[in-house]
Design a protein around this motif. Structure first.
Motif, short mmCIF file in Angstrom:
data_model
loop_
_atom_site.label_atom_id
_atom_site.label_comp_id
_atom_site.label_asym_id
_atom_site.label_seq_id
_atom_site.Cartn_x
_atom_site.Cartn_y
_atom_site.Cartn_z
N LYS A 103 -28.31 -10.68 8.52
CA LYS A 103 -28.82 -10.47 9.88
C LYS A 103 -28.53 -11.70 10.75
O LYS A 103 -28.17 -11.56 11.91
CB LYS A 103 -30.33 -10.20 9.84
N ALA A 104 -28.71 -12.89 10.17
CA ALA A 104 -28.58 -14.11 10.96
C ALA A 104 -27.11 -14.48 11.20
O ALA A 104 -26.73 -14.80 12.32
CB ALA A 104 -29.30 -15.26 10.27
N PHE A 105 -26.32 -14.43 10.15
CA PHE A 105 -24.99 -15.02 10.25
C PHE A 105 -23.84 -14.01 10.28
O PHE A 105 -22.69 -14.39 10.38
CB PHE A 105 -24.78 -16.02 9.11
N GLN A 106 -24.18 -12.72 10.15
CA GLN A 106 -23.13 -11.71 10.29
C GLN A 106 -23.32 -10.94 11.59
O GLN A 106 -22.40 -10.78 12.35
CB GLN A 106 -23.16 -10.76 9.09
N SER A 107 -24.56 -10.50 11.84
CA SER A 107 -24.79 -9.78 13.10
C SER A 107 -25.48 -10.67 14.15
O SER A 107 -25.78 -10.20 15.23
CB SER A 107 -25.60 -8.51 12.86
N PHE A 108 -25.71 -11.95 13.81
CA PHE A 108 -26.25 -12.94 14.73
C PHE A 108 -27.55 -12.51 15.41
O PHE A 108 -27.80 -12.87 16.54
CB PHE A 108 -25.19 -13.35 15.77
N THR A 158 -38.40 -13.48 20.07
CA THR A 158 -37.36 -13.32 21.08
C THR A 158 -36.19 -12.53 20.51
O THR A 158 -36.16 -12.24 19.31
CB THR A 158 -36.81 -14.68 21.55
N ASN A 159 -35.23 -12.23 21.36
CA ASN A 159 -34.03 -11.55 20.88
C ASN A 159 -32.87 -12.54 20.75
O ASN A 159 -31.73 -12.21 21.02
CB ASN A 159 -33.64 -10.41 21.84
N VAL A 173 -39.63 -10.92 23.43
CA VAL A 173 -39.74 -9.49 23.18
C VAL A 173 -41.05 -9.15 22.47
O VAL A 173 -41.23 -8.03 21.98
CB VAL A 173 -38.56 -8.96 22.34
N GLY A 174 -41.96 -10.12 22.40
CA GLY A 174 -43.25 -9.88 21.75
C GLY A 174 -43.07 -9.61 20.27
O GLY A 174 -42.23 -10.24 19.62
N MET A 196 -30.52 -13.65 15.35
CA MET A 196 -31.31 -14.80 14.90
C MET A 196 -32.80 -14.57 15.07
O MET A 196 -33.60 -14.98 14.22
CB MET A 196 -30.88 -16.04 15.69
N GLY A 197 -33.19 -13.95 16.17
CA GLY A 197 -34.61 -13.69 16.41
C GLY A 197 -35.19 -12.83 15.30
O GLY A 197 -36.23 -13.17 14.71
#
Lengths: 292, 316
Positions: free
Chosen positions: B272-277, B54-55, B65-66, B279-280
């Motif tokens: 990627k997870a905690f700065q640009s969020f 997902t996004n 989003v496959g 998460m997917g």
């Protein structure tokens, strides 16, 4: 004939002993050299922490401080709010130690001494979880804790500890397996239930392993960086590790203060190591497996 | 007769209920772990597997989003390859070096020399210390002009590199720092070495085997299980490298600097997870890492049958 044989074998043994002695001296020299290499960073840390900023900037660097600036430690402690960070870290570490001892001694008893269907499957599953890199569960755990509104509190750093950790359960189980079942049978005949056996017989007997768990948990919690980085968002809740990074950006190139603060942060672990050295080594032996 | 069969039956029943009672106790004891496993490990893993398709951005969006995240990872994200390269570089050098250094230390420690206990303490101490303080200590030691490392290299006529400021030397610098803490594995090897029976050495010596041959043909085969254990745990551990790239940077505002030379896989995922969020995307990265680690561990285990020697010959 016989005398020559005896004397030649005598000289053979003598030369062997001489060779052995030379080998030992060579090894000792290598050991001393390596030991100095191992300890030099500590010396550099201590000496820098006592230098003035002017002396640190001087070139070539001095091997020991010309004047001892003990006030660096006071500055590091006061200006970095280190007392606050130290207290927070101590709190987190102590809760962690209690949680890990309680949960892991309890769970391991079930895996070591009670028969129930599916035990082997659950135990293998638990061992398999040790292979999961921590980062794979990090993000979904963060999402879980943020949905629970636990972010910004100490709950994500303390509560999971009460549900056991695979490695420590494994280690304690190994230890419990070495405790004779006769003890449990005898207690059962006297009318004791498993809860009583766990709390009054097993945990006291497992004291060495419990101490190992206490030490490693304390160490882990004291050094924890990622957890507080994710879940703590107020300066008043910083632990020592986060406090140190904040201290660096505040005092950018003040290496003397930074080293004083760093030494303060290492002191508890160094002290723990010197007081409980035996248990550090024992922990490695228990961890290495059943045969010991 | 009837009475007897009755007592027999009740005896059986009470034994059955005893077993059941025992099972209830068993489940009660392991229940905390089961709950913890479901809530903190299995549940999150399942969720992240779903989220990786997902996004998801933690606030609102969670559209399917496959395989887009996975495709982007391999085709669009150059930093993904950079971070994978950095991590593999670290793993490839760190794992054999620390394993070898710890083994070498243990073999030397195993000699009967006065004062050995002090040496053991000295070599083991650095491995006990961890955290930000150690990173700062090494940043200072590795300072090109005022650091102890280049100063010592200067004594033997070597012009040391710029270490943490030169992108091609940052990873060797981190590996060097890790080597300082290699004494941790030493104790395991030492315990294993002391378990090798003396008569094997005596027999080899009578056959005229040199110390080096004795090491390769007696010592090493006897301690292969410990070497294997260390290799597997070091490998899994080395893939986790993160903090070094976050803390040991010249400019704290750009983790992984200089020039992303310390952007390790987990650091990239973390940002990627905690700065640009994203998460997917980050969970997709996590799953890729998971698969890599599992596959490498399984390969390691398969290969171990060729060289790991278990006493008694049964390869468990």
């Amino acid at each position: 004939m016989s005398t020559t044989a005896a004397s030649s074998s005598g000289s053979y043994f003598q030369s062997r002993r001489a060779r052995k002695r030379i080998a030992n001296i060579v090894i000792a020299i290598i050991m001393i050299a390596l030991g100095i290499v191992c300890l030099a960073p500590f010396w550099w840390m201590l000496s820098t922490s006592l230098k003035s900023m002017k002396e640190i900037m001087s070139f070539p660097p001095t091997k020991y401080p010309h004047a001892l600036h003990w006030e660096n430690y006071k500055h590091a402690w006061v200006s970095g709010h280190f007392s606050r960070y130290a207290l927070n870290t101590l709190f987190l570490s102590c809760v962690g130690v209690v949680a890990h001892i309680l949960s892991n001694t309890f769970i391991a008893y079930g895996f070591a001494k009670i028969k129930f269907p599916g035990k082997n499957f659950l135990f293998s599953l638990m061992l398999a979880t040790m292979m999961i890199p921590g980062f794979c569960t990090l993000i979904p755990q963060y999402i879980l804790f943020s949905k629970l509104h636990w972010v910004g509190t100490y709950l994500p750093l303390t509560i999971p500890g009460f549900f056991g950790s695979a490695f420590q359960i494994f280690m304690l189980r190994q230890f419990y397996l070495g405790i004779p079942n006769d003890l449990i049978e005898a207690a059962k005949i006297d009318g004791a239930n498993h809860f009583y056996i766990w709390s009054r017989i097993m945990v006291p007997l497992a004291k060495p392993a419990v101490i190992v768990i206490a030490i490693t948990t304390f160490q882990g919690a004291w050094n924890d960086f990622l957890g507080p980085l994710l879940y703590v968002n107020k300066e008043s809740m910083f632990n020592i590790q986060i406090g140190l990074t904040a201290f660096r950006s505040a005092e950018l190139t003040q290496w003397n203060y930074l080293m004083a603060a760093s030494l303060i942060s290492l002191a508890p672990v160094i002290l723990l190591f010197f007081f409980f050295q035996r248990y550090f080594i024992e922990g490695m032996n228990i961890a290495s497996g059943t045969k010991g | 007769m009837i009475d007897l069969s009755n007592t027999y039956r009740t005896g059986k029943r009470s034994r059955l209920s005893l077993e059941r009672k025992e099972a209830v106790w068993g489940y009660a004891f392991v229940l905390p772990w089961i709950i913890g496993f479901l809530v903190f490990t299995f549940g999150p893993l399942l969720f992240s597997l779903y989220a990786s398709f997902t996004n998801y951005d933690i606030t609102s969006q969670m559209d399917w989003v496959g395989v887009r995240n996975y495709r982007n990872m391999f085709t669009h994200d150059t930093l993904f390859w950079k971070s994978l390269h950095n991590t593999l570089y670290y793993v490839v050098f760190n794992v054999p070096l620390t394993t070898f250094a710890a083994l070498l230390l243990a073999v030397t420690m195993n000699q009967k020399i006065p004062g050995m206990r002090i040496f053991r303490t000295v070599f083991y101490l650095p491995s006990v210390l961890a955290g930000v303080a150690v990173f700062y200590l090494w940043m200072m030691l590795l300072n090109p002009s005022t650091g102890l490392v280049n100063m010592a290299l200067g004594w033997v006529g070597i012009d040391g590199p710029a270490w943490m400021t030169d992108p091609s030397w940052t990873k060797p610098a981190v590996i060097l720092m890790k080597l300082w803490g290699a004494g941790g594995g030493m104790l395991l090897y030492l315990a294993a070495l002391q378990g090798v029976p003396d008569h094997l050495y005596e027999a080899a010596e009578l056959d005229g085997a040199s110390p080096i041959r004795r090491f390769w043909h007696v010592t090493v085969p006897m301690i292969t299980p410990v070497i294997f254990f260390e290799l597997v745990t070091n490998l899994i551990g080395a893939f986790q490298i993160f903090q070094e790239g976050y803390v040991m940077v010249q400019d704290q505002a750009t983790p992984g600097s200089p020039m992303n030379s310390l952007l390790f896989y987990n650091l990239h995922m973390f940002l990627k997870a905690f700065q640009s969020f994203q998460m997917g995307y980050a969970t997709a990265m996590a799953w890729f890492l998971f698969v890599v680690v599992i596959v490498l561990t399984l390969i390691n285990m398969a290969l171990s049958k060729l060289w790991v020697h278990y006493e008694g010959g049964d390869n468990r």
